[in-house]
Design a protein around this motif. Structure first.
Motif, mmCIF file in Angstrom:
data_model
loop_
_atom_site.group_PDB
_atom_site.id
_atom_site.type_symbol
_atom_site.label_atom_id
_atom_site.label_comp_id
_atom_site.label_asym_id
_atom_site.label_seq_id
_atom_site.Cartn_x
_atom_site.Cartn_y
_atom_site.Cartn_z
ATOM 1 N N TRP A 179 -4.564 -1.748 4.853
ATOM 2 C CA TRP A 179 -3.653 -2.892 5.016
ATOM 3 C C TRP A 179 -3.974 -3.678 6.290
ATOM 4 C CZ3 TRP A 179 -0.517 -2.911 9.354
ATOM 5 C CH2 TRP A 179 -0.423 -1.701 10.045
ATOM 6 N N LEU A 180 -4.330 -2.955 7.355
ATOM 7 C CA LEU A 180 -4.653 -3.592 8.634
ATOM 8 C C LEU A 180 -5.997 -4.318 8.550
ATOM 9 C CD1 LEU A 180 -3.406 -3.886 11.436
ATOM 10 C CD2 LEU A 180 -4.637 -1.827 12.129
ATOM 11 N N ILE A 181 -6.942 -3.694 7.866
ATOM 12 C CA ILE A 181 -8.259 -4.319 7.660
ATOM 13 C C ILE A 181 -8.098 -5.605 6.853
ATOM 14 C CG2 ILE A 181 -10.531 -4.046 6.558
ATOM 15 C CD1 ILE A 181 -10.244 -0.995 7.169
ATOM 16 N N LEU A 182 -7.251 -5.554 5.828
ATOM 17 C CA LEU A 182 -7.001 -6.736 4.991
ATOM 18 C C LEU A 182 -6.427 -7.876 5.829
ATOM 19 C CD1 LEU A 182 -7.027 -8.025 2.179
ATOM 20 C CD2 LEU A 182 -4.765 -7.061 1.801
ATOM 21 N N CYS A 183 -5.488 -7.561 6.708
ATOM 22 C CA CYS A 183 -4.892 -8.587 7.582
ATOM 23 C C CYS A 183 -5.933 -9.163 8.538
ATOM 24 C CB CYS A 183 -3.725 -8.003 8.364
ATOM 25 S SG CYS A 183 -2.333 -7.553 7.319
ATOM 26 N N ALA A 184 -6.803 -8.279 9.084
ATOM 27 C CA ALA A 184 -7.872 -8.736 9.981
ATOM 28 C C ALA A 184 -8.821 -9.669 9.240
ATOM 29 C CB ALA A 184 -8.632 -7.542 10.540
ATOM 30 N N LYS A 207 -7.921 4.504 5.401
ATOM 31 C CA LYS A 207 -6.585 4.878 5.878
ATOM 32 C C LYS A 207 -5.800 3.651 6.348
ATOM 33 C CE LYS A 207 -4.358 7.861 9.300
ATOM 34 N NZ LYS A 207 -4.568 8.763 10.459
ATOM 35 N N TYR A 208 -6.484 2.726 6.990
ATOM 36 C CA TYR A 208 -5.832 1.517 7.511
ATOM 37 C C TYR A 208 -6.236 0.282 6.698
ATOM 38 C CZ TYR A 208 -4.710 4.550 11.432
ATOM 39 O OH TYR A 208 -4.240 5.577 12.204
ATOM 40 N N HIS A 224 -15.219 -3.927 -5.192
ATOM 41 C CA HIS A 224 -16.582 -3.464 -4.884
ATOM 42 C C HIS A 224 -16.664 -2.828 -3.494
ATOM 43 C CE1 HIS A 224 -18.125 -5.419 -8.460
ATOM 44 N NE2 HIS A 224 -17.471 -6.512 -8.111
ATOM 45 N N TYR A 225 -15.584 -2.959 -2.709
ATOM 46 C CA TYR A 225 -15.605 -2.467 -1.327
ATOM 47 C C TYR A 225 -14.678 -1.268 -1.186
ATOM 48 C CZ TYR A 225 -17.095 -7.361 -1.015
ATOM 49 O OH TYR A 225 -17.686 -8.573 -1.229
ATOM 50 N N SER A 226 -15.007 -0.183 -1.880
ATOM 51 C CA SER A 226 -14.119 0.990 -1.880
ATOM 52 C C SER A 226 -13.921 1.576 -0.485
ATOM 53 C CB SER A 226 -14.650 2.057 -2.837
ATOM 54 O OG SER A 226 -15.962 2.421 -2.484
ATOM 55 N N PHE A 227 -14.929 1.433 0.382
ATOM 56 C CA PHE A 227 -14.800 1.957 1.743
ATOM 57 C C PHE A 227 -13.722 1.204 2.537
ATOM 58 C CE2 PHE A 227 -17.944 -1.371 1.853
ATOM 59 C CZ PHE A 227 -17.744 -2.044 3.052
ATOM 60 N N ILE A 228 -13.388 -0.005 2.105
ATOM 61 C CA ILE A 228 -12.294 -0.761 2.734
ATOM 62 C C ILE A 228 -10.992 -0.502 1.986
ATOM 63 C CG2 ILE A 228 -11.367 -3.081 3.180
ATOM 64 C CD1 ILE A 228 -14.225 -4.004 3.719
ATOM 65 N N THR A 246 0.831 -1.222 0.000
ATOM 66 C CA THR A 246 0.000 0.000 0.000
ATOM 67 C C THR A 246 0.861 1.265 0.000
ATOM 68 O OG1 THR A 246 -0.202 -0.034 2.425
ATOM 69 C CG2 THR A 246 -1.990 -1.057 1.154
ATOM 70 N N LYS A 247 2.159 1.102 0.230
ATOM 71 C CA LYS A 247 3.077 2.251 0.186
ATOM 72 C C LYS A 247 3.815 2.336 -1.163
ATOM 73 C CE LYS A 247 1.914 3.286 4.284
ATOM 74 N NZ LYS A 247 0.916 4.340 4.434
ATOM 75 N N ILE A 248 3.544 1.365 -2.044
ATOM 76 C CA ILE A 248 4.162 1.360 -3.380
ATOM 77 C C ILE A 248 3.129 1.620 -4.466
ATOM 78 C CG2 ILE A 248 5.396 -0.043 -5.087
ATOM 79 C CD1 ILE A 248 6.648 -1.576 -2.711
#
Length: 198
Positions: A169-174, A166-167, A158-162, A83-85
């Motif tokens: 990457w963290l949501i993806l890991c969760a 801002k986080y 389809h989940y632009s709010f995710i 997400t930083k690249i």
């Protein structure tokens, strides 16, 4: 598995790599050339497979908790780093590409070759190497637990709010942890073990 991988890579090239300046690069995140973005993407696929395959062949695989913790730690680093690249949407997709490519790698380099080796040993009335069966089973289990996360990432556009959170990457890991636990529940239920607290 082979067809999914081949068509997926072709779509990656035709859609994303061909339009890398638009679909991969986000100058608000990192100013890189389209060629650099493609290089980072290809490199991430290769390096991730090398690391994953090495860990699977190391003694770490004998300790489930340590292996799972290491995989989660690597998922966090991978998600955050990508997400930083790349732009958010392609960063999410890249995580899915890496996991999906590793799943294909498991089938192509371990599961099918080991299965063929066992079949050939059986045909020639030779005793087969039990470690081949265990390695194939292990990789098959990894693929099984990765499925829900890969499916979620495939639909993440389809989940632009995710994706643009801002986080993200963290949501993806969760979601990775939640999807693995959900898969575990279904695997147990398939063996008629009902653990509703999961």
């Amino acid at each position: 598995s082979y067809l999914t991988f081949i068509t997926g890579i072709l779509l990656l090239i035709v859609i994303y790599y061909y339009n890398s300046g638009i679909l991969m690069v986000d100058k608000k995140i990192l100013v890189i050339s389209p060629l650099a973005a493609i290089s980072y993407s290809v490199l991430s696929l290769i390096v991730s497979w090398i690391i994953y395959d090495f860990l699977c062949k190391s003694s770490l695989i004998k300790n489930n908790i340590l292996f799972l913790t290491t995989m989660l730690f690597l998922l966090v680093i991978l998600s955050f780093g990508l997400t930083k690249i790349f732009g958010a949407k392609f960063a999410f997709l890249s995580v899915g590409l890496i996991i999906g490519s590793n799943m294909f790698g498991n089938v192509f380099t371990v599961i099918i070759p080991n299965q063929m080796n066992i079949i050939n040993s059986s045909k020639n009335n030779k005793e087969f190497d039990m470690s081949l069966s265990l390695a194939a089973k292990q990789r098959s289990i990894h693929n099984n637990y990765s499925t829900f996360l890969v499916l979620f990432i495939m639909l993440s556009g389809h989940y632009s709010f995710i994706v643009y959170h801002k986080y993200n990457w963290l949501i993806l890991c969760a979601i990775g942890v939640i999807s693995a636990v959900a898969r575990h529940y279904f695997n147990l239920r398939g063996r008629n073990i009902h653990k509703l607290y999961i």
